[in-house]
Design a protein around this motif. Sequence first.
Motif, PDB file in Angstrom:
ATOM      1  N   SER A  30       0.804  -1.223   0.000  1.00  0.00           N
ATOM      2  CA  SER A  30       0.000   0.000   0.000  1.00  0.00           C
ATOM      3  C   SER A  30       0.838   1.275   0.000  1.00  0.00           C
ATOM      4  N   GLY A  31       2.157   1.136  -0.011  1.00  0.00           N
ATOM      5  CA  GLY A  31       3.016   2.318   0.034  1.00  0.00           C
ATOM      6  C   GLY A  31       3.165   2.971  -1.336  1.00  0.00           C
ATOM      7  N   PRO A  32       4.055   3.977  -1.438  1.00  0.00           N
ATOM      8  CA  PRO A  32       4.232   4.706  -2.695  1.00  0.00           C
ATOM      9  C   PRO A  32       5.046   3.918  -3.709  1.00  0.00           C
ATOM     10  N   THR A  33       4.884   4.247  -4.976  1.00  0.00           N
ATOM     11  CA  THR A  33       5.816   3.746  -5.980  1.00  0.00           C
ATOM     12  C   THR A  33       7.149   4.456  -5.788  1.00  0.00           C
ATOM     13  N   LEU A  34       8.185   3.917  -6.395  1.00  0.00           N
ATOM     14  CA  LEU A  34       9.501   4.527  -6.241  1.00  0.00           C
ATOM     15  C   LEU A  34       9.511   5.954  -6.791  1.00  0.00           C
ATOM     16  N   MET A  35       8.957   6.160  -7.984  1.00  0.00           N
ATOM     17  CA  MET A  35       8.966   7.496  -8.577  1.00  0.00           C
ATOM     18  C   MET A  35       8.165   8.480  -7.739  1.00  0.00           C
ATOM     19  N   HIS A  36       7.030   8.055  -7.223  1.00  0.00           N
ATOM     20  CA  HIS A  36       6.223   8.945  -6.389  1.00  0.00           C
ATOM     21  C   HIS A  36       7.012   9.382  -5.161  1.00  0.00           C
ATOM     22  N   HIS A  37       7.725   8.440  -4.553  1.00  0.00           N
ATOM     23  CA  HIS A  37       8.525   8.793  -3.369  1.00  0.00           C
ATOM     24  C   HIS A  37       9.654   9.756  -3.737  1.00  0.00           C
ATOM     25  N   LEU A  38      10.333   9.486  -4.853  1.00  0.00           N
ATOM     26  CA  LEU A  38      11.422  10.372  -5.278  1.00  0.00           C
ATOM     27  C   LEU A  38      10.904  11.776  -5.585  1.00  0.00           C
ATOM     28  N   GLU A  39       9.715  11.860  -6.138  1.00  0.00           N
ATOM     29  CA  GLU A  39       9.152  13.159  -6.487  1.00  0.00           C
ATOM     30  C   GLU A  39       8.707  13.952  -5.269  1.00  0.00           C
ATOM     31  N   HIS A  40       8.322  13.265  -4.206  1.00  0.00           N
ATOM     32  CA  HIS A  40       7.687  13.974  -3.092  1.00  0.00           C
ATOM     33  C   HIS A  40       8.477  13.975  -1.792  1.00  0.00           C
ATOM     34  N   VAL A  41       9.600  13.263  -1.714  1.00  0.00           N
ATOM     35  CA  VAL A  41      10.380  13.302  -0.474  1.00  0.00           C
ATOM     36  C   VAL A  41      10.875  14.728  -0.248  1.00  0.00           C
ATOM     37  N   HIS A  42      10.722  15.218   0.982  1.00  0.00           N
ATOM     38  CA  HIS A  42      11.036  16.616   1.294  1.00  0.00           C
ATOM     39  C   HIS A  42      12.504  16.724   1.730  1.00  0.00           C
ATOM     40  N   VAL A  43      13.293  17.432   0.947  1.00  0.00           N
ATOM     41  CA  VAL A  43      14.731  17.503   1.224  1.00  0.00           C
ATOM     42  C   VAL A  43      15.231  18.905   1.548  1.00  0.00           C
ATOM     43  N   ALA A  44      14.490  19.950   1.179  1.00  0.00           N
ATOM     44  CA  ALA A  44      15.010  21.303   1.348  1.00  0.00           C
ATOM     45  C   ALA A  44      15.283  21.632   2.811  1.00  0.00           C
TER      46      ALA A  44
END
Length: 443
Positions: free
Chosen positions: A224-238
């Motif tokens: 039920s978790g995110p796809t890899l691309m979705h996680h890469l797009e939305h992980v908060h790094v700033a």
Amino acid sequence: MSDTTPEDYAAQAAEQDGATTGLAGREADLLRFATAGSVDDGKSTLIGRLLLDSKSIFADQLEAVEATSVSKGYDYTDLALLTDGLRSEREQGITIDVAYRYFATPNRKFIIADTPGHVQYTRNMVTGASTADLGLVLVDARQGLTEQSRRHAVILSLLRVPHLVLAVNKMDLVDFDQSVYEKIHAEFTQFATKLNIPDLEVIPISALNGDNVVTRSEKMSWYSGPTLMHHLEHVHVASDRDLMDVRLPVQYVVRPKSDEHHDYRGYAGMVAGGVLKPGDEVVVLPSGMTSKIAGIDLFDREVTEAFPPMSVTVRLEDDVDVSRGDMIARVNNAPQPSQDIDAMVCWMTNTPLRPRQKLAIKHTTRTARALVKGIQYRLDVNTLHRDQETQELGLNEIGRIQLRTTQPLLCDPYSKNRTTGSFILIDEATGVTVGAGMINSAG
């Protein structure tokens, strides 16, 4: 007093760090991530899948890969051919150098550091992961966690990469079995408790078929978790950047020779920490001279504030002596100049590192000479054992050492600031970089 919060600056930093307007009209920020994994875990195939499914390769490139795959007798498109560009990599079927790849989606731009898996290329992995916001470790679902998988996680932890993704690849070869995924998930989560990994995501994928890479897999409905691309797009790094402690290493003193700007004097560099604004009282180190910020300039305009990772030119109200290698900081929150450095070092050359050795050291924009006072221990990155009997560090080995420098360094602990907390060691005779260091403390 400004009402702007650190979170606001984090959002603005994301915009500054390579911002472009996406197809959806939003600002796309930049994510740097490093891939790691054992040989044949499928790193190159995964990157090829990301490039293909994000429409980041040309039609003729895809046709060439498809033709090569057919000529080799494959009944599938070998996406690894998109990334294993070195001839020796293709001949051996492994990745031996750090390959940088670029692609973008409407939400974000990406720089991938594809790092090698072999232990003899540890230095290459350290190089590729040193600037990463996220580490992506692949494991083969059939093999589970290996010694190399653990070593890669340890190195990413040592480098303080703030986000880690464990991609359990080749799920198609274990019939998308949920129990296989859960066993690896539990084992790695338990191992990660020994490390400094603030954010961990475990995702089951099939890079070859694209399951859970960009599109959600119907064959793993139990996940039920995110796809890899979705996680890469939305992980908060700033917000991972230090927005509290002002640090501006001076790279260059700007003195235009034109009559129009003959009075202009600015100090250029990349902001390594904190937020700078006109009117702020600052101190120039190591001289200790104080002044106030008169203005902050980008290439084509003046701005009202600067924060990591902006490259700016700062003008001061007073005519103080500032040169390359100096640092601009807040008066009551400045690094203490130090010549005694305690650090973790990855050694990158065949000639071992030994006590009493003399090297050049480059820290931010300052260069000095350094003496190796001692080696405290060598770290076994597979077991985390500390060998305190060692008298040297060999190629690709990591250890804790003490240095004495000829000039004071203006540094912070690496755990606090990855820019002012890191350095490289250089062989003075050859000019070759022989070590990369992460500062524990300075006194």
